[in-house]
Write an enzyme that holds these catalytic residues in place. Structure first.
Site, PDB file in Angstrom:
ATOM      1  N   THR A  73      -9.692   5.995  57.573  1.00  0.00           N
ATOM      2  CA  THR A  73     -10.893   5.182  57.420  1.00  0.00           C
ATOM      3  C   THR A  73     -10.832   3.914  58.249  1.00  0.00           C
ATOM      4  OG1 THR A  73     -11.366   6.038  55.207  1.00  0.00           O
ATOM      5  CG2 THR A  73     -12.264   3.869  55.740  1.00  0.00           C
ATOM      6  N   SER A  91      -5.951  11.741  56.632  1.00  0.00           N
ATOM      7  CA  SER A  91      -4.647  11.719  55.948  1.00  0.00           C
ATOM      8  C   SER A  91      -4.417  12.990  55.142  1.00  0.00           C
ATOM      9  CB  SER A  91      -4.534  10.491  55.042  1.00  0.00           C
ATOM     10  OG  SER A  91      -5.471  10.523  53.988  1.00  0.00           O
ATOM     11  N   THR A 100      -6.040   6.426  53.521  1.00  0.00           N
ATOM     12  CA  THR A 100      -5.444   6.029  52.243  1.00  0.00           C
ATOM     13  C   THR A 100      -5.275   7.183  51.262  1.00  0.00           C
ATOM     14  OG1 THR A 100      -7.606   5.447  51.323  1.00  0.00           O
ATOM     15  CG2 THR A 100      -6.360   3.691  52.431  1.00  0.00           C
ATOM     16  N   ASP A 101      -5.899   8.328  51.517  1.00  0.00           N
ATOM     17  CA  ASP A 101      -5.869   9.405  50.525  1.00  0.00           C
ATOM     18  C   ASP A 101      -4.456   9.841  50.170  1.00  0.00           C
ATOM     19  OD1 ASP A 101      -8.584   9.445  50.222  1.00  0.00           O
ATOM     20  OD2 ASP A 101      -8.925  11.252  51.416  1.00  0.00           O
TER      21      ASP A 101
END
Length: 326
Positions: A11, A55, A87-88
């Site tokens: 992101t 990710s 960030t996942d």
């Protein structure tokens, strides 16, 4: 002083798409150009772009190769390393990197919850904080860190606890290790570090570890033949480490063949060892050979177990490692 930045996508690097949503397009030069005050950190920032991927598509092997590259950068004189990614899976990739990272120099993972096309994107602030931490003497010796929202989290404790909030990353059992306040890195606590594991990146391709989450009225139909396809299993049990009674003998049978680690699905706190005694309780499962995962979340336990098996650990080695890491 030199800090090396590896960009992996996510992101933080998103730009306008073709009508189907934003996509990862921004490289390190564009990311750093959008960060006010970066030049004032006092460190030369060397950008090394890698192939950007969501990710969700990162792999153990790629993260291990990234850690090896970061190690080489430190060997060549870098004071610290920053990795930007989605960030996942950041709580898992950062923990994997922490298990493999043998340097005192900071290795810092960061990302963003709001992409650059939205009002108030958090990527520039997170990147600035991450570079400050990577260059800061107080951050040395802390292992791998996740730095977001001006907070420093140990990779071994951090988790993503919200799908969209900019304060999504928390450490439920410990709180953050420190903060970035007015540009100053403040470290408030220093947990003990454990020795790094030695795993060749290619070894991860030969090992598979499954994760099974216990749910209400779980019939365990997915479990009986699991050992035919996987070399290890992590169980995310209820509360302090419980499963439906019908699953207990199935899990015990699997534990005779492959390592089975017991964790809690709650997101905070530890599984227990000897409080409850019913069938399917933590005491019963321990008698059946399940390994105590302690404070490790199911996701981190899976990362640790796969690392150990990829490194060739036997049952005794796995048990000893979990006793140290939990």
């Amino acid at each position: 002083m030199r800090v090396v930045l590896y960009t992996v996508g996510g992101t933080i690097a998103m730009a306008g798409g073709t009508g189907a949503g934003v996509v990862a397009r921004l490289g390190g030069a564009e990311l750093t150009a959008a960060v006010p005050g970066l030049a004032g950190v006092g460190a030369e920032l060397v950008v090394r772009d890698t192939e950007p991927v969501p990710s969700a598509d990162l792999t153990f092997r790629r993260i291990a190769e990234l850690v090896a590259a970061a190690d080489a950068a430190v060997r060549d004189g870098a004071a610290g390393v920053v990795v930007t990614q989605g960030t996942d899976t950041l709580e898992e990739t950062a923990y994997l990197a922490d298990l493999l990272w043998r340097r005192d120099e900071p290795l810092v993972f960061t990302g963003a919850m709001r992409n650059p096309t939205l009002a108030g994107p958090d990527g520039p602030a997170n990147l600035l904080a991450a570079v400050r931490v990577a260059a800061a003497d107080p951050a040395r010796g802390l292992g791998v860190l996740a730095v977001l929202d001006d907070q420093l989290h140990a990779a071994r404790f951090v988790r993503k606890a919200h799908a969209t909030a900019t304060g999504a990353f928390v450490s439920p059992d410990t709180g953050p290790l420190g903060h970035v306040i007015e540009g100053r890195v403040r470290v408030l606590t220093r947990p003990a570090r454990l020795p790094a594991l030695a795993v060749e990146p290619a070894a991860f391709d030969r090992v598979r570890v499954a994760l099974h989450t216990a749910t209400l009225d779980d019939d365990g139909a997915l479990l009986p033949h699991l050992a035919d396809r996987y070399q290890g299993l992590v169980v995310a049990g209820y509360g302090v480490g419980h499963v439906p009674g019908a699953l207990a003998p199935v899990l015990g049978g699997l534990a005779e063949t492959i390592p089975v680690v017991l964790t809690s699905r709650t997101g905070g706190g530890s599984v227990l060892a000897h409080t409850y005694g019913a069938i399917g309780s933590e005491t019963d499962l321990a008698r059946r050979g399940l390994i105590d995962g302690g404070l490790l979340s199911p996701y981190r336990a899976r990362v640790l177990l796969r690392c150990l098996l990829a490194a060739g650990a036997d049952r005794t080695g796995v048990e000893a490692a979990f006793a140290a890491h939990r």
